[in-house]
Design an enzyme around this catalytic site. Structure first.
Site, PDB file in Angstrom:
ATOM      1  CE1 TYR A 140      -3.345   2.861   0.461  1.00  0.00           C
ATOM      2  CE2 TYR A 140      -3.740   1.916   2.612  1.00  0.00           C
ATOM      3  CZ  TYR A 140      -4.158   2.734   1.741  1.00  0.00           C
ATOM      4  OH  TYR A 140      -4.976   3.615   1.867  1.00  0.00           O
ATOM      5  CE  LYS A 168      -6.185   1.698  -1.559  1.00  0.00           C
ATOM      6  NZ  LYS A 168      -6.879   2.059  -0.339  1.00  0.00           N
TER       7      LYS A 168
END
Length: 291
Positions: A140, A168
């Site tokens: 992330y 992400k």
């Protein structure tokens, strides 16, 4: 066959990073169960439990376990990714080890927040997570929240780890996004909702989108149209969604999403401090957009 999406993507389509409903200060697991089942029927690809949108920093360990168990039970055959965050590598790895026993499809882990380690420290953190995990790892990259970006060379180095399979992407750098897509080893999931359409057109495999809580079937239809090379139709759907996406991030997430869901009677408009309800003006705007 579509030329937009890589057919080998392990994580693709529209994923919802679920809110955590509250009722009088207590986690409302019943409302969460109903939400998950509703989104499953809308055709989403999967769920993230305990991501940023789920206010995990405001949940104790027992509550986090209950949220994850509820989402897993309600999701049925749909995959569930568990969010994990922290700035002490050993503690994060302890949580990852516990998740090895859960039927999750993967773990979503951010860079260590607040302490702003070097890139070597960031790489070491994710390598330790991936070594500990028996599940796929989604990196992330969200420097606006963590205070440290994951630079392109670091992501490319991490891509060589067999369990690091996706990113992400909230890095806000188109060059980096394109480089990751062209490299092809990581599934690129857009995490900046307004960038979603462009990222999918460029070859991102999907999106983890808080705004997809609202009108999920339209987000799913837009992504499907792109995957099937129906660009004009996808663009038309996206243009109808843009005002909603803007409103969903006009004030800190997940306040706007919770206000919109409350306007439809799906949950109570309740957050835990220091998060606050959105302004009355935005509440009215969201209610109008959802009417």
């Amino acid at each position: 066959m579509s030329h937009i999406f890589a057919p080998s993507a392990r994580f693709s389509g529209i994923w919802i990073p679920l809110v955590t409903p509250f009722h009088a200060g207590v986690v409302d697991l019943g409302a969460l169960d109903v939400l998950v089942r509703h989104y499953a029927e809308a055709g989403v690809a999967g769920f993230v439990a305990l991501g940023t949108t789920g206010e995990p920093a405001a949940l104790d360990d027992r509550e986090q376990d209950a949220v994850l168990a509820t989402v897993l039970a309600a999701a049925g055959a749909l995959p569930v990714v568990a969010g994990v965050s922290g700035n002490h590598t050993a503690s994060v790895c302890e949580r990852i080890a516990a998740l090895n026993e859960q039927p999750v499809a993967g773990v979503l882990a951010a860079a260590p927040y607040y302490i702003r380690p070097s890139q070597a420290g960031v790489i070491g953190h994710f390598a330790a997570i991936a070594d500990t995990s028996r599940k796929p790892v989604i990196v992330y990259d969200i420097p606006a929240r963590t205070g440290v970006g994951i630079e392109l060379p670091s992501l490319l180095e991490l891509a060589s780890h067999e369990r690091i399979v996706a990113v992400k992407d909230c890095g806000g750098a188109l060059d980096k996004t394109l480089a990751l897509i062209l490299d092809g080893r990581l599934d690129v999931l857009c995490g900046e909702d307004l960038d979603m359409f462009g990222a999918l057109c460029a070859g991102a495999s999907g999106a983890i989108a808080a705004s997809a809580h609202l009108r999920p079937e339209r987000f799913v239809a837009m992504e499907k149209a792109l995957r099937e090379d129906r660009l004009g139709e996808a663009r038309e759907i996206w243009h109808t969604l843009v005002p909603l996406v803007r409103a969903a991030f006009a004030e800190p997430n997940p306040g706007p999403v919770k206000a919109a869901l409350a306007s439809m009677g799906r949950m109570r408009n309740e957050l835990r401090a220091p998060m606050t309800r959105v302004s009355g003006e935005l509440e009215e705007t969201l209610a109008r957009l959802m009417a």
